[in-house]
Scaffold this motif. Sequence first.
Motif, mmCIF file in Angstrom:
data_model
loop_
_atom_site.group_PDB
_atom_site.id
_atom_site.type_symbol
_atom_site.label_atom_id
_atom_site.label_comp_id
_atom_site.label_asym_id
_atom_site.label_seq_id
_atom_site.Cartn_x
_atom_site.Cartn_y
_atom_site.Cartn_z
ATOM 1 N N VAL A 163 0.976 -1.468 -0.145
ATOM 2 C CA VAL A 163 0.531 -0.240 -0.128
ATOM 3 C C VAL A 163 0.740 1.537 -0.213
ATOM 4 O O VAL A 163 0.931 2.282 -1.529
ATOM 5 N N ALA A 164 1.957 1.364 0.739
ATOM 6 C CA ALA A 164 2.849 2.748 0.968
ATOM 7 C C ALA A 164 3.857 2.926 -0.754
ATOM 8 O O ALA A 164 3.843 4.078 -1.257
ATOM 9 N N THR A 165 4.228 1.636 -1.446
ATOM 10 C CA THR A 165 4.481 1.885 -2.014
ATOM 11 C C THR A 165 2.646 2.130 -2.842
ATOM 12 O O THR A 165 3.472 3.036 -3.639
ATOM 13 N N LEU A 166 2.484 1.531 -3.668
ATOM 14 C CA LEU A 166 1.781 2.729 -4.577
ATOM 15 C C LEU A 166 1.598 3.760 -4.346
ATOM 16 O O LEU A 166 0.851 4.697 -4.994
ATOM 17 N N VAL A 167 0.963 4.195 -2.881
ATOM 18 C CA VAL A 167 0.774 5.851 -2.519
ATOM 19 C C VAL A 167 1.988 6.021 -3.396
ATOM 20 O O VAL A 167 1.509 7.125 -3.874
ATOM 21 N N LEU A 168 3.402 6.142 -2.990
ATOM 22 C CA LEU A 168 4.648 6.674 -3.141
ATOM 23 C C LEU A 168 4.314 7.000 -4.391
ATOM 24 O O LEU A 168 4.660 8.220 -5.417
ATOM 25 N N VAL A 169 3.994 5.777 -5.773
ATOM 26 C CA VAL A 169 4.267 5.778 -6.851
ATOM 27 C C VAL A 169 2.595 7.163 -7.264
ATOM 28 O O VAL A 169 3.869 7.646 -8.251
ATOM 29 N N TYR A 170 1.885 6.795 -6.987
ATOM 30 C CA TYR A 170 0.729 7.805 -7.213
ATOM 31 C C TYR A 170 1.384 9.351 -6.587
ATOM 32 O O TYR A 170 1.509 10.731 -7.707
ATOM 33 N N VAL A 171 1.973 9.069 -5.504
ATOM 34 C CA VAL A 171 2.889 10.785 -5.034
ATOM 35 C C VAL A 171 3.792 11.280 -6.397
ATOM 36 O O VAL A 171 3.820 12.500 -6.628
ATOM 37 N N LEU A 172 4.908 10.509 -6.721
ATOM 38 C CA LEU A 172 5.917 10.810 -7.671
ATOM 39 C C LEU A 172 5.492 11.159 -9.043
ATOM 40 O O LEU A 172 5.543 12.498 -9.500
ATOM 41 N N SER A 173 4.114 10.357 -8.751
ATOM 42 C CA SER A 173 3.616 10.988 -10.440
ATOM 43 C C SER A 173 3.133 12.440 -10.382
ATOM 44 O O SER A 173 3.447 13.117 -11.613
ATOM 45 N N PHE A 174 2.361 12.763 -9.290
ATOM 46 C CA PHE A 174 2.049 13.959 -9.133
ATOM 47 C C PHE A 174 2.709 14.981 -9.259
ATOM 48 O O PHE A 174 2.516 15.978 -9.686
ATOM 49 N N PHE A 175 4.350 14.806 -8.678
ATOM 50 C CA PHE A 175 5.686 16.285 -8.303
ATOM 51 C C PHE A 175 5.922 15.938 -9.437
ATOM 52 O O PHE A 175 6.626 17.303 -10.227
ATOM 53 N N LEU A 176 6.039 14.259 -10.185
ATOM 54 C CA LEU A 176 6.549 14.586 -11.736
ATOM 55 C C LEU A 176 6.011 15.983 -12.938
ATOM 56 O O LEU A 176 6.584 16.576 -13.688
ATOM 57 N N VAL A 177 4.301 15.729 -12.681
ATOM 58 C CA VAL A 177 4.225 16.877 -13.740
ATOM 59 C C VAL A 177 3.560 18.095 -12.947
ATOM 60 O O VAL A 177 2.659 19.296 -13.483
ATOM 61 N N SER A 178 3.694 18.107 -11.871
ATOM 62 C CA SER A 178 3.370 19.641 -11.097
ATOM 63 C C SER A 178 3.927 21.005 -11.142
ATOM 64 O O SER A 178 5.228 20.196 -12.239
#
Length: 253
Positions: A163-178
């Motif tokens: 679950v932590a890895t899943l959340v981290l991947v979504y957070v990283l994806s958001f930060f990439l295009v932020s």
Amino acid sequence: MEKKLPPHKSVYILPNLLTTASLFTGFVGLLSAIGGDFVTCALCILVSCVFDGLDGKVARLTRTTSEFGVQLDSLADLVAFGVVPATMVYLWQLESFGRLGMMAAFLFIACGALRLARFNVQAASSSKKHFVGLPIPAGACTLATLVLFHEYIPQSMESLLPVATLVLVYVLSFFLVSTIRFYSFKEFSTFKAHPFSSMVTVILVFVLVASRPKLLGFVFFLGYLISGPIYTLFILSRRGSRLLRDKNKEELS
């Protein structure tokens, strides 16, 4: 007399060779991930990051930068820091989530591609001090160091890792295009004079990371990930508000 080749036929070998080395290392990492050797894949991503940093440095030092090199570097980055870490983290932890895990891995690749395209378009006009959005190598290295950090996670918390890895991947994806600003370290050149305290700090950081690379490597990239929102929200926002107040005072006076 040396005959110059037309711009579309001439390429610089050394920086492009380093870029190709980054791409090849990423390919080896991809094969390792498919084979279930996630530690080797993580190490390949980190080595690719080293080659990726070297090709730009070499191109600037030797004055061999070119549009061809920029485009090749972006394509290599999308594979080494987009496709490879997404595949690795999907096969490692996200496969159990089914479609949700697959879309998380794809989102990381898609956001990485958008981040690289935006960087190429804005490279000439953007600030050299900061990146707009998380750099894709930093996102990939965060996932790679997480794999290496895995052995330090207590058995009692193993069930929380997917679950932590899943959340981290979504957070990283958001930060990439932020539009969050991240420090680029481009002004911190090894070929320029710096205060003595900077040298001491670099040595201390190197010694700490080298003493426990699997542990502190992930802590370092996690700290870099957190530094972006902190800098953008608390420093840049205050600086912008101060400049706006000063401007208003000048207009009133």
